[in-house]
Write an enzyme that holds these catalytic residues in place. Structure first.
Site: not given
Length: 1083
Positions: A779, A782, A876, A961
């Site tokens: 992504h 990010e 991420h 994350e």
């Protein structure tokens, strides 16, 4: 007592001298005595329990039957009606089926007629209104009462403020307003009230109470009136009537007069909700919501998002909302927690989304592709077939470099620290550009030369910067390569030359060229100022009320650059790698609305921003509003700040991205979101991120970004510098996994330790090392994932003993950037295919999703050759949670979240998937084990984590994350996260892998009879690890738990179940209400 009364009644009725009338009167007297007795019993202590018993024994039906039967022969006995309604008012609150029982017994019209014929009899009117309010809590009853004329009766009672009013009269007023509030909860009744012109009446009544209630003794009445207005404006017709009645100005003026009194916040908040709801929906000032840029795809799958996007009928306006009615289809959700789009594009986790099919949760045991198709990927695993000859230096080939000492430009170090007597460098009208080395060429690869600063008049470029004497002179920049081991401005320019972008960028952003040095200062999470969001909303409302004050001047527009006027305004730019800003509109002298560009071949995903601002004045508070955000909440509401980079500071020796901005908040605005972009949902709105900045330098050039930028060219530069760090003990190879849709290469790194010798034993040990597969940046928005990856790569290439031990333990396959095209072109989530690549792992297309297709193929090859990775981790970033945490996959924990009945044998699985998160929680201060989840959802079945777990058979398959905001635990608690903490996390991940090896090595496992998780002290000696602050217990939470921070959301909540307005317990008793008692004493 009841038995005594009954016996007395029987005797009196049967006495010989009693006539018919006497019997009736006697019966009525006894009945009154009974009702009074029941009422007194229910008022006693523990009366609530007594009332419940009374309801359970059928008391409600008896009272309703008595009410209806007593009213059949008018005139009804007033005292009897008073007592019956007093009882019903108490009983109705305890009986859940009270409304249905009242309707079936025909009691609605009885009470309504009593109200109608006793408008001046306040003693009887009050209990009747209380019962009417309880009736109306049932929607069917509310509609029926509306048809019977309840609205007109209520408006006969409700009136303006009067100093002569008694306490009882004011309580009747309050009760009638709350009854009206319940009646108007029905859309049909709201429409009826609007049609008959009652909305202007309510506004006038509210204005009168506001004007006369100077001592604020009747706030409850004023808020109840606002509640009625709020219900009427739930329909489109009501909102139009509100605007026509000048309601915006009335509520705006009354609210601003209340702002200074904190106790009047309920009035201000409700008024704010009404005004925001009635604010006319505007379209975004764009010709289309599709991206400004378009990339031609090799083919467009029928029915896919791109096909839907570009196959719209001619003339369809995709900017405006298509719905004719916006009948409160969407409530304000700023105070709600909507699940995050972390590694998915959908909400996470609810019970309906959890996978319950055990077959789908079990790994696939067969190879899904013939080995002949996978044989080509042997090229990326050459280390397994290589014969090492150690009698000569070993050079592992990497991407060739054309750089040499002759290409370096001299840089003056004295510019890093300016002299005290030097004035700030004038940067008026400067922009960064490339001076061609020869003939100009539209192709970026041919046109890029060395960076210069153009100081031409009005921004016109000249042959070179001019000194005061008119002679050309190069404005040199600080040698940030001396501060940053992996940064070299000139090397960065060389990397830019081979980067291909859809817009064919010919500019480079200063921060990417100068580089970023992590701050040594701590940047605390910003404390939210009370009422700031409400203040910003009121400023937005002023645009409608004082429209003549709005400039509405376009100062930057990628769609129509010729219409831009920048005289006397800030200058904006985003035409550089990873830049994203589509349009800037000056709305006030120092306020700008900003619109982000959607992802290429898409019409949404507005979150990442990166743009340049110039021509500012120092000491002035500039407000910036990004008006087309899509998520319903953001960490900007919880202390996160935007990032700013000052070129003036960089040249003066401080090349830092710093957290900045005050009065930051995130809220729903009045710009209508097209149903085309909202997946067919109508009535959706965009959200605004607003922040205020005061610039320090005159004519500075500053950059703003959502998070610390990390471009594709920066990655290539870092890899080039990393390759120079390899020693004879390090095996480092860089391959191009594939070419992207945009023509950019996707680097694949192989890192491990060289074998100690060319002996068979050492070669065998080398080839038997388990594989660890890492990836990041699928992504583009990010960027924090790239900084974590940078920390991992730097640790792996370092010369520390731990790094060498780690290299000797594993063979690392690393794809540091899975979506180069998205990163280059400033996308937030998608690639050039217009799709989220982390949704394509189940069936990737070789042409449309090449990086995912080849990454999965490489994993399939590793499995087919018996080298299934021990660990897979996809880095991420998370925009709505704090700390760093992991998502993993577990059959047991998934099934435990559902009601599926399975036997114990079916749920047998190794708990090894928890080992790495456990280690990280004890080693990394930013890691939170309590935020980790190992549940598999249906909506995530096509993500990397789930596909690698299920199809490749990697038990330890994770998504890691990292927060975009900061931490609420450990030594970084209360601080916003920076690049140093992110890189530290990448290094800590490596150390955790090193310790994981102890529990996965066959020799180590043989020495441990129990599972490593069975004995916590056996897992890690916590005394040897500093700064252990994370919890060590396993707490499985939702992917997106509710925020616990106290935030001033009162102005944004649109909770229809307002306790102050709808809870019948909220109304005070007239005999004990201090508000009315005080007021009555003043009259």
């Amino acid at each position: 007592m009841f038995g005594h009364v009954s016996e007395k009644t029987r005797k009196e009725v049967t006495s010989k001298g009693s006539g018919g009338m006497e019997v009736i009167l006697s019966s009525l007297e006894v009945l009154m005595t009974l009702i009074t007795s029941v009422s007194s019993q229910l008022k006693l202590k523990c009366g609530g329990r007594r009332t419940g018993v009374f309801v359970s024994k059928g008391g409600t039906a008896v009272l309703l039957h008595l009410l209806v039967s007593s009213s059949k022969d008018p005139p009804a006995n007033e005292e009897l009606m008073l007592h019956i309604h007093s009882l019903l008012g108490k009983v109705g609150l305890k009986d859940r089926k009270f409304g249905v029982k009242a309707r079936l017994n025909g009691a609605l019209n009885v009470t309504l007629n009593l109200v109608k014929h006793n408008l001046q009899n306040y003693k009887l009117l009050l209990p009747c209104l209380q019962v009417l309010r309880v009736y109306s809590s049932n929607l069917v009853n509310a509609v029926s009462l509306g048809k019977s004329g309840a609205l007109e009766i209520m408006f006969e009672i409700i009136g303006p403020f009067s100093k002569k009013s008694t306490t009882l009269l004011k309580y009747v007023m309050l009760t009638s307003i709350t009854a009206l509030l319940c009646v108007c909860s029905s859309g049909m009744n709201a429409r009826r009230a609007v049609d008959r012109g009652h909305l202007p009446t309510l506004l006038a009544i509210y204005q009168d109470w506001h004007r006369n209630d100077t001592r604020h003794r009747h706030v409850v009445i004023r808020k109840s009136i606002l509640g009625c207005i709020k219900n009427l404006t739930n329909i489109k017709l009501g909102r139009k009537a509100f605007i026509d009645a000048n309601g915006m100005r009335i509520l705006y003026n009354t609210s601003t007069e209340c702002l200074s009194v904190r106790t009047l916040d309920p009035l201000v908040n409700t008024s704010s909700l009404i005004m925001r709801k009635c604010f006319p929906k505007n379209r975004l000032p764009l010709p289309t919501i599709k991206s400004v840029f378009h990339h031609l795809l090799p083919h467009i799958p029928a029915g896919g998002p791109v096909a839907q996007l570009y196959n719209q009928p001619p003339g369809v306006d995709d900017v405006v909302d298509e719905s004719d009615e916006n009948e409160a289809t969407e409530v304000d959700t700023e105070n709600d927690t909507e699940y995050e789009e972390d590694e998915t594009g959908q909400k996470t986790q609810n019970d309906d989304d959890i996978e319950t099919d055990i077959k789908k949760l079990r790994p696939i045991q067969v190879n899904t592709r013939p080995f002949d198709e996978l044989r080509a990927y042997e090229y990326f695993c050459r280390e397994f077939s290589e014969n090492f000859e150690l009698h000569r230096p070993i050079i592992i080939p990497t991407t060739p470099s054309s750089l040499g000492p002759q290409n370096r430009h001299p840089l003056r170090e004295d510019l890093l620290t300016p002299k005290s007597d030097e004035s700030p460098l004038e940067l008026d009208s400067i922009s960064i550009s490339k001076r061609p080395e020869g003939t100009a060429d539209p192709d970026l690869v041919c046109s890029l030369g060395r960076l210069v600063l153009d100081a031409g008049v009005n921004g016109d470029s000249v042959d070179g910067p001019q000194e005061e004497g008119g002679e050309q002179a190069v404005l040199e920049v600080p040698d940030t390569a001396a501060l940053l081991p992996l940064h070299d401005p000139d090397l960065y320019l060389e990397m830019v030359k081979s980067t291909r972008s859809v817009p064919a960028y010919t500019e480079v952003a200063y921060p990417d060229y100068f580089g970023h040095v992590a701050l040594n200062l701590r940047e605390p999470i910003l404390e939210r100022v009370y009422g700031v969001q409400r203040t910003k909303i009121f400023q937005d409302i002023e645009r409608l009320i004082h429209s003549s004050d709005i400039l509405d001047k376009v100062v930057y527009d990628l769609d129509n650059q010729r219409s831009v006027c920048t005289r006397g305004s800030l200058k904006f730019n985003s035409k550089f790698e990873s830049g994203n800003l589509r349009k800037a509109v000056q709305v006030r002298k120092f306020e700008y609305d900003l619109i982000l560009n959607s992802d290429i071949n898409s019409n949404h995903y507005h979150q990442w921003f990166y743009f340049e601002v110039g021509n500012m004045r120092p000491g002035v508070r500039y407000r910036f509003n990004i008006i087309n955000c899509e998520k319903s909440n953001s960490q900007f509401n919880y202390g996160m700040q935007v990032l700013m980079y000052s070129v003036q500071d960089a040249i003066n020796g401080s090349p830092h991205w710093v957290r900045t901005g005050s009065d930051i908040c995130y809220y729903k605005n009045h710009f209508s979101r097209s149903s085309i972009a909202a997946g067919g949902q109508k009535g959706k709105s965009y959200f605004t991120l607003t922040f205020t900045v005061t610039f320090q330098h005159k004519d500075d050039v500053c950059y703003f970004a959502y998070h610390y930028p990390y471009t594709y060219s920066m990655l290539k530069m870092h890899l080039q510098k990393l390759s120079a760090l390899r020693t004879a003990q390090i095996y480092y190879r860089q391959d191009d996994l594939c070419e992207t849709l945009g023509g950019n290469s996707c680097p694949l790194l192989t890192i491990t330790a060289m074998p100690e010798s060319s002996s068979n034993d050492h070669i065998s040990q080398f080839k038997s090392r388990p594989v660890v597969f890492l990836s990041a940046r699928v992504h583009p928005g990010e960027t924090n994932s790239s900084w974590v990856m940078k920390g991992t790569l730097e640790f792996l290439m370092s010369c520390s003993p731990q790094a060498q031990s780690l290299r000797e333990s594993y063979i690392f396959k690393i794809i540091p950037m899975l979506n180069p095209d998205g990163v280059i072109n400033g996308n937030h989530r998608c690639s050039l295919s217009g799709e989220d690549l982390n949704r394509q792992w189940q069936s990737p297309n070789a042409e449309l999703h090449p990086t995912i297709y080849h990454a999965k193929s490489l994993l399939q090859y590793l499995r087919a050759t018996g080298r299934t990775p021990l660990v897979f981790c996809d880095y991420h970033g998370h925009s709505r949670k704090k700390n760093v945490f992991m998502y993993g996959c577990s059959i047991k924990e998934t099934v435990w979240q559902t009601n599926v009945n399975t036997s114990t044998c079916e749920l047998h699985e190794d708990l090894g998937y928890r080992t790495l998160p456990k280690l990280l929680s004890q080693m990394a201060p930013v890691f939170s084990l309590s935020s980790c989840s190992f549940v598999v959802e249906r909506s995530k079945e096509a993500t990397a984590r789930v596909v690698v777990w299920r199809e490749i058979g990697v038990q330890r398959s994770y998504t890691m994350e990292s927060t975009l905001c900061g931490c609420d635990q450990g030594k970084y608690k209360g601080l916003q996260i920076g690049t140093s903490e992110l890189e530290e996390m990448g290094a800590q991940f490596c150390l955790a892998l090193l310790r994981l090896r102890r529990f996965t090595s066959p020799l180590e496992l043989h020495n441990h009879n129990s599972h490593p998780l069975d004995t916590e002290n056996d897992l890690i000696d916590t005394r040897s690890i500093p700064n252990i602050t994370s919890p060590t217990t396993y707490v499985l939470e939702e992917d997106e738990p509710a925020f616990l921070e106290e935030v001033d959301y009162s102005a944004e909540s649109n909770d229809e179940n307002d306790p102050d307005l709808q809870d019948n317990h909220a109304l005070p008793d007239p005999n004990s209400d201090s508000e009315f008692s005080r007021q009555d004493s003043l009259n």
